[in-house]
Design an enzyme around this catalytic site. Structure first.
Site, PDB file in Angstrom:
ATOM      1  N   HIS A 120       0.808  -1.215   0.000  1.00 32.37           N
ATOM      2  CA  HIS A 120       0.000   0.000   0.000  1.00 32.37           C
ATOM      3  C   HIS A 120       0.847   1.274   0.000  1.00 32.37           C
ATOM      4  O   HIS A 120       1.913   1.331   0.590  1.00 32.37           O
ATOM      5  CB  HIS A 120      -0.951   0.008   1.205  1.00 32.37           C
ATOM      6  CG  HIS A 120      -0.254   0.031   2.536  1.00 32.37           C
ATOM      7  ND1 HIS A 120       0.218   1.192   3.117  1.00 32.37           N
ATOM      8  CD2 HIS A 120       0.041  -0.960   3.398  1.00 32.37           C
ATOM      9  CE1 HIS A 120       0.761   0.916   4.289  1.00 32.37           C
ATOM     10  NE2 HIS A 120       0.680  -0.392   4.476  1.00 32.37           N
ATOM     11  N   ASP A 121       0.365   2.253  -0.732  1.00 33.71           N
ATOM     12  CA  ASP A 121       0.944   3.598  -0.764  1.00 33.71           C
ATOM     13  C   ASP A 121       2.348   3.652  -1.363  1.00 33.71           C
ATOM     14  O   ASP A 121       3.082   4.608  -1.128  1.00 33.71           O
ATOM     15  CB  ASP A 121       0.939   4.226   0.639  1.00 33.71           C
ATOM     16  CG  ASP A 121      -0.461   4.317   1.216  1.00 33.71           C
ATOM     17  OD1 ASP A 121      -1.234   5.173   0.749  1.00 33.71           O
ATOM     18  OD2 ASP A 121      -0.796   3.513   2.113  1.00 33.71           O
ATOM     19  N   GLY A 138       5.045  -1.478   2.184  1.00 30.74           N
ATOM     20  CA  GLY A 138       4.278  -0.252   2.081  1.00 30.74           C
ATOM     21  C   GLY A 138       5.139   0.995   2.052  1.00 30.74           C
ATOM     22  O   GLY A 138       6.223   1.039   2.655  1.00 30.74           O
TER      23      GLY A 138
END
Length: 258
Positions: A120-121, A138
């Protein structure tokens, strides 16, 4: 539009008429798939995914899936935004965002080999290659024209500078500066990514300047600020500017040399 009869396109998904979708694939409501994309079999494209043009998505890929974050709840989901001309091979998994409003961002012309992963991100630029099972935790940032070899694991919040290469089975706990070749159980900088620089048209003079800057930063024994100032003064050029900007903005520190 060429859609296999076993594929599921939920109401509310936006799929360009030129897109092809193979058997048993699912495109959730809210997903956007741009012109000329080729979605093969057993692919799942989750609701927060925004995909540009001419991407190829091979068997078993999941795009925009829930992040592997124990604090995640569906209301925290943020977009996965993908550019153009990316190729996702079998079993690739890219998570949606969760911590930032922009979410996970993938640029254009990237090649993701089988079972590679971005958490994520993450922010990934253009023209990067991720070999089999390469893993970005992440918030990892990868610039452009990087080669991340098989079974590489990059720690969360690390950055990979432009034109860097990371050798196979390497753990990356800190930032890898631009143009570098990194290797080791815990990544060390061994020298320059000479092959990658040559392939991308860097002249001998440019490669020599990069080498001189790193020799000054890592081998001169000067305090960091003094070494940075000396590099700026003695070896001016765009490659020097990129290296110095990367070093000055590093939050996790750089991998070691040698």
């Amino acid at each position: 539009m060429k859609i296999h009869p076993t594929a599921i396109i939920e109401d509310g998904a936006s799929v360009h008429p030129s897109v092809s979708i193979g058997p048993y694939s699912i495109v959730e409501a809210g997903a956007v798939i741009g012109e000329g994309c080729r979605i093969e079999s057993c692919v799942r494209i989750y609701a927060n995914t925004r995909m540009g043009a001419n991407n190829r998505v091979c068997h078993g890929v999941t795009l925009g899936s829930e992040p592997q974050d124990l604090t995640f709840t569906p209301d925290k989901a943020r977009p996965l935004t993908i550019g153009d001309h990316n190729h996702f091979k079998e079993g690739v998994n890219i998570s949606c965002g969760v911590k930032s409003e922009e979410g996970t961002r993938i640029g254009s012309h990237n090649y993701w080999m089988a079972f590679s992963h971005a958490g994520h991100d993450c922010i990934v630029g253009d023209h990067n290659i991720f070999a089999n099972t390469a893993t970005l935790a992440g918030h990892v940032e990868v610039a452009h024209h990087c080669f991340v070899s098989g079974q590489v694991a990059v720690h969360q919040f690390c950055r990979i500078g432009a034109y860097a290469m990371i050798a196979g089975v390497t753990g990356v706990p800190q930032d890898v500066p631009p143009f570098a070749l990194a290797d080791g159980h815990r990544a060390r900088m061994l020298g320059l990514n000479v092959v990658g620089l040559r392939r991308n048209g860097f002249s001998q003079a440019q490669r020599s300047r990069i080498k001189a800057v790193y020799r000054l930063l890592f081998k001169s024994g000067l305090p960091r600020d003094e070494a940075l100032s000396s590099a700026q003064r003695d070896y001016p050029g765009p490659e020097t500017d990129e290296i110095l900007a990367f070093v000055r903005t590093s939050q996790r520190g750089l991998i070691s040399f040698g």
